[in-house]
Scaffold this motif. Sequence first.
Motif, PDB file in Angstrom:
ATOM      1  N   ILE A  13       0.964  -1.078  -0.059  1.00 29.99           N
ATOM      2  CA  ILE A  13       0.130  -0.065   0.006  1.00 29.99           C
ATOM      3  C   ILE A  13       0.825   1.328   0.045  1.00 29.99           C
ATOM      4  N   ARG A  16       2.246   1.785  -3.441  1.00 35.57           N
ATOM      5  CA  ARG A  16       1.325   2.127  -4.315  1.00 35.57           C
ATOM      6  C   ARG A  16       0.910   3.602  -4.110  1.00 35.57           C
ATOM      7  N   SER A  17       0.703   3.925  -2.801  1.00 33.68           N
ATOM      8  CA  SER A  17       0.442   5.402  -2.776  1.00 33.68           C
ATOM      9  C   SER A  17       1.575   6.278  -3.089  1.00 33.68           C
ATOM     10  N   THR A  21       0.795   9.017  -5.700  1.00 34.19           N
ATOM     11  CA  THR A  21       0.835  10.574  -5.305  1.00 34.19           C
ATOM     12  C   THR A  21       2.225  11.178  -6.352  1.00 34.19           C
ATOM     13  N   LEU A  24       0.065  11.963  -9.506  1.00 37.90           N
ATOM     14  CA  LEU A  24      -0.789  13.154  -9.076  1.00 37.90           C
ATOM     15  C   LEU A  24       0.031  14.448  -9.092  1.00 37.90           C
TER      16      LEU A  24
ATOM     17  N   PHE B 115      -8.597   8.163  -6.713  1.00 35.03           N
ATOM     18  CA  PHE B 115      -9.275   9.074  -5.655  1.00 35.03           C
ATOM     19  C   PHE B 115     -10.299   8.363  -4.827  1.00 35.03           C
ATOM     20  N   LEU B 120      -5.826   3.616  -0.570  1.00 34.68           N
ATOM     21  CA  LEU B 120      -4.617   4.469  -0.690  1.00 34.68           C
ATOM     22  C   LEU B 120      -4.317   5.425   0.294  1.00 34.68           C
ATOM     23  N   LYS B 121      -3.074   5.743   0.570  1.00 37.32           N
ATOM     24  CA  LYS B 121      -3.002   6.630   1.459  1.00 37.32           C
ATOM     25  C   LYS B 121      -2.249   8.107   1.040  1.00 37.32           C
ATOM     26  N   VAL B 122      -3.139   8.831   0.151  1.00 37.02           N
ATOM     27  CA  VAL B 122      -3.078   9.987  -0.512  1.00 37.02           C
ATOM     28  C   VAL B 122      -3.693  11.195  -0.121  1.00 37.02           C
TER      29      VAL B 122
END
Lengths: 294, 340
Positions: A13, A16-17, A21, A24, B115, B120-122
């Motif tokens: 996780i 992936r994060s 990011t 983005l 989103f 997910l940790k965004v």
Amino acid sequence: MDIAGQKSNSKMIFIRSAIVTAVLILLTIFALLPIWILIVNSTRDHFEIITNGVSLIPGLKMFKNIGQLNEWVEQGKIQYNALTGYVNSGFISLCATFLTVLFSTMTAYGLVVYDFKLRGAAYTFIIAVMMVPMQVTSVGFYKFMLNVNLTDTYFPLIIPAIAAPAIVFFMRQSMKSTFPLDIVEAARIDGCGEYRTFFQIGIPMMKPAIAVQSIFCFVGNWNNFYTPCMILISRKPEQLTLPMMVNTIYTNDKINDLGAKYVAIMLSIIPVVVVYFIFSRFIVEGVALGGVKE
Amino acid sequence: MNLNKRRSISYAKFGYLFILPFFIVYLFFQIYPLFYTFYLSSQSNGDLVTDSVGMDNFKIILSGQPTTTPGHEIAKRAAQSASKNFFRVLGNTCILWVGNFIPQIIISLLLAAWFTDAYLKVKGKGFYKIVMYMPNIITAASVAALFVMLFNDSEYGAVNNFLVKLGKEKVNFVAGIKGEARIMIMIIQTWMWFGNTTIMLMSGIMGINPSLFEAANIDGATPTQQFFRITIPLLRPILLYTVVTSMIGGLQMFDIPYLYNAQAGAQNITTETVAVYIYNNFHKTTAPNLGYSAAASVILFFITAALGAIAFVTNLEEDPRSAHAKGRNKTALKIKLGGA
């Protein structure tokens, strides 16, 4: 799940994060970079820009550029006058937005509150014409306005705003889900007339939907280039809307100060950007509701 | 009973009164111009002549046959230049639309999935959404102006300036007819619309029952599997709706292709869309070709109507989310049955 599995899972996780990011941030840069370069170049003068076209560090020459722009306006070299543009575009957009929102709410109210024979037919019609493109009717519209001598006036830009099928559709949807019909009945029992019920109960209760639609209508009208271009055929400088003015400036070969051109473009987007950042939360929610149909 | 009946009749009157202004204005400013456009498509072109030419305008813009009507030199020349134009501009429109829709839908699907992914940790999702939607709200005229300034063909254009500095050849980003200008328009359109599409798709994904994702997660489905096996199938109605509305919007593409030109009036032939063609033909100050313009409008009307009918048949017109809910139940049922 055993501890090792959990660990690898949380590691996954995390990775992936991190990737997400990064993408983005890249897309944020993609979205912002042109605007940023515009801001930077509008603060640099002509020579700085031709020696180095792409820079990320703002300069100090913004007022010099604005001064140059004003000089051209005074000399009559360009038809760009940001203040006139704000006033013209603002006037058209305000009037059109007011009419659209008022009459769309009214039409939706009529369709939701009253039961009449042609209600279904009227609603079907509104849905059917929702997607008819402007271009399809524009030749006839243009010739019609020529025939009745309404070109070079703001009427053809404002009056048709009364009939906005997409907004009626949206208003009806939101009225269906939030407007209690009992309240109309209660008002009737209390002796309230139908119009008064609409203005004093209907409209105040629809305020959130009206707010969202007003923002979209206003921005849509402010940004509209096609209709003003079609109607204001004489291109009288005092009548031009802001998008039309922008169009006259970057295609103008007689003027050659890049800094001033950039500042002219920047001045044209400032109001929209300011409005956007004030209402951004509303706007993003409005889009999610499917409120915009361009 | 009697009283009730009288009442409902008198209230029905108000229903008509409330919707009347809309229909009067719509009749005058949309329906009448629409029929007038149909009428004009059978009339001749130019300043001087207003004769009926039957289907000649259609023949000329579609097949390229020279005009059969005797007459004006100007009209003849106009006919020659208008001939076979429609397929060219329709082709341009389709290429530009496909070229902006594909990158846009890929980016938007990915973003929307991310989103809405609870695992997910965004941080700052709200910020990203706001920033990515921003290009959509900026005046298209200013956007076009900005990109023409940045990608100007001369060395004064910021990017060409940069390329020359690096010792590379200049690129004709604006006037280029080998696809450079087309690619630029696709990029601008993608830039303007990906945020909007992301938000639309997000609201679709949020309509999917979250327990499906939870269950998939517990069963050890990877995010990729979840995306292709849950998100995409359940999102199909909304995706279809997005495609159809974007197609109809794409057919009207005007602002960017029209404004993204170095000189006003000299349209780059590879970026002339149907809407630009219509506008350029009727808006000439000398000898406006209202007939060709109107004929192109009529064809555009039928194409749009066909696309709209597709949207209607798939029952998406009513409300994308209700159709979506239907789709969801069906698929959920399938998943259940498959699981059992």
